[in-house]
Design a protein around this motif. Structure first.
Motif, PDB file in Angstrom:
ATOM      1  N   ASP A   1      36.695  25.590  18.603  1.00 23.72           N
ATOM      2  CA  ASP A   1      36.144  26.751  19.318  1.00 23.72           C
ATOM      3  C   ASP A   1      34.706  26.472  19.755  1.00 23.72           C
ATOM      4  O   ASP A   1      34.088  27.302  20.440  1.00 23.72           O
ATOM      5  CB  ASP A   1      36.270  28.046  18.504  1.00 23.72           C
ATOM      6  N   SER A   2      34.186  25.276  19.429  1.00 25.00           N
ATOM      7  CA  SER A   2      32.932  24.810  20.026  1.00 25.00           C
ATOM      8  C   SER A   2      33.096  24.685  21.540  1.00 25.00           C
ATOM      9  O   SER A   2      32.112  24.503  22.265  1.00 25.00           O
ATOM     10  CB  SER A   2      32.509  23.467  19.421  1.00 25.00           C
TER      11      SER A   2
ATOM     12  N   LYS B   1      43.329  25.372  12.548  1.00 25.10           N
ATOM     13  CA  LYS B   1      42.201  25.414  11.610  1.00 25.10           C
ATOM     14  C   LYS B   1      41.605  26.820  11.631  1.00 25.10           C
ATOM     15  O   LYS B   1      41.527  27.440  12.691  1.00 25.10           O
ATOM     16  CB  LYS B   1      41.137  24.379  12.012  1.00 25.10           C
TER      17      LYS B   1
END
Ligand code: KIV
Length: 272
Positions: free
Chosen positions: A46-47, A114
Motif C-alpha cells: 500500500d506504499s 498482508k
C-alpha cells in the motif's frame, strides 16, 4: 518456479535457509524487472499511495486501487511469490469484509495477502486463513497506524513495547501466518523476535538478523525525492538516469533531430 507460502514459511535462517529477498512492485514493468533480478517475493504494497500516487501516507489507497495494481503485477507472470497489502479500512470493520477483500486481491492475481497489527487482528487473520488464503503479518512501525503513532516513529523502544511486539508476533504465528514483516524497530528487537519465532521475519529497518529484507522499489532505485529513511540503501540513481534521458529526447525534438530516417516509415511508391 513461483515460491508458495508454505515454501516461504520454511525459510528460517537458523535452519540454514538463505535470507528471503522481497521488494515492492506496482505494475508490469516493475514486476518483470524484479522477477528477472531473482527476488523471492514481490509485495504489491500500500506504499503505492506514497511512491506512485503521491500521497503523504498509506491511508489514501483503496481496495479497488490495490486490485488494479495487483492485476498489473500479475500480468508480468513473475517467478516470485506475489503478496498484496490489504489497505487501511479493508479489514478493520470485521472478518466478513476482510475475507471478501482478501478474496478480491487473490482473484486479481495475488498469492497471499498482508495485513498490519497483532492481537487486535487475531479474528480477522483467522477468518482469512479459514478461507484458505495465506496471510503475512506486519508489526512494528505499521504505516496504517500513523495517526495513532503521531507520525512515522521507530517502535518498540521500551522493554514493555518490545515485549508486546513479541507477544503479537507469537499470536500471529499461532494463528498460522506464514511470515511477518517487522518494520522500524531497534535491531535488537528484530533479532529477538526472529529468534523467538519458527516462521520467518522479513525486516525493513529492523537490523541485519531478520530472516529476510524488504525495500520499496522506488527507494532502492533512487526514484523518490527527499531524504530517504535511515534504513534505505539506494542501489541506483535511476531518477537522474530517467530525467537525463527525457531531457536528451526533448533536446532532440527541439533541434529537429528526432525522429530520424530510421525512426520514420518510408513513403510508399504510390504516394510519391
Ligand atoms: O507497503 C509497503 O511497501 C510495505 C513495506 C514497507 C513492508 O508494507
Amino acid at each position: 518456479m513461483r515460491l508458495s507460502a508454505p515454501a516461504i514459511r520454511a525459510r528460517k535462517r537458523r535452519r540454514g535457509a538463505e535470507p528471503l529477498v522481497m521488494v515492492t512492485a506496482y505494475d508490469e514493468p516493475g514486476a518483470r524487472l524484479a522477477s528477472a533480478a531473482g527476488v523471492d517475493i514481490i509485495l504489491v504494497g500500500d506504499s503505492l499511495a506514497n511512491v506512485v500516487l503521491g500521497h503523504a501516507d498509506t491511508l489514501h489507497v483503496t481496495i479497488e486501487a490495490m486490485c488494479h495494481h495487483v492485476a498489473a503485477v500479475a500480468a508480468a507472470s513473475p517467478d516470485a511469490h506475489v503478496v498484496a497489502d490489504l489497505p487501511w479500512l479493508s479489514y478493520h470493520t470485521g472478518a466478513h469484509e476482510a475475507v471478501a477483500n482478501a478474496g478480491r486481491l487473490i482473484r486479481a492475481g495475488a498469492d497471499s495477502v498482508k495485513l498490519e497489527g497483532g492481537r487486535v487482528r487475531r479474528e480477522v487473520v483467522r477468518a482469512i486463513l479459514d478461507a484458505e488464503i495465506p496471510v503475512m503479518g506486519h508489526l512494528g512501525l505499521t504505516p496504517q497506524s500513523v495517526m495513532a503513532f503521531g507520525g512515522f516513529r521507530v517502535q518498540a523502544k521500551t522493554r514493555e513495547a518490545a515485549e508486546q511486539l513479541s507477544l503479537d508476533a507469537k499470536v500471529l504465528q499461532d494463528e498460522g501466518v506464514y511470515a511477518i514483516v517487522v518494520e522500524g524497530v531497534p535491531s535488537l528487537v528484530g533479532t529477538r523476535v526472529t529468534e523467538d519465532l519458527d516462521i520467518p521475519t522479513i525486516g525493513i529497518g529492523a537490523g541485519p538478523d531478520t530472516d529476510g529484507q524488504v525495500l520499496v522499489f522506488h527507494d532502492l532505485l533512487g526514484l523518490t525525492h527527499g531524504r530517504p529513511a535511515k534504513f534505505v540503501r539506494r542501489y541506483a540513481d535511476a531518477g537522474s538516469l530517467i530525467t537525463e534521458a527525457i531531457a536528451r529526447y526533448a533536446a532532440d525534438v527541439r533541434a529537429g533531430a528526432f525522429p530520424g530516417p530510421d525512426e520514420a516509415y518510408e513513403t510508399p511508391e504510390e504516394l510519391r
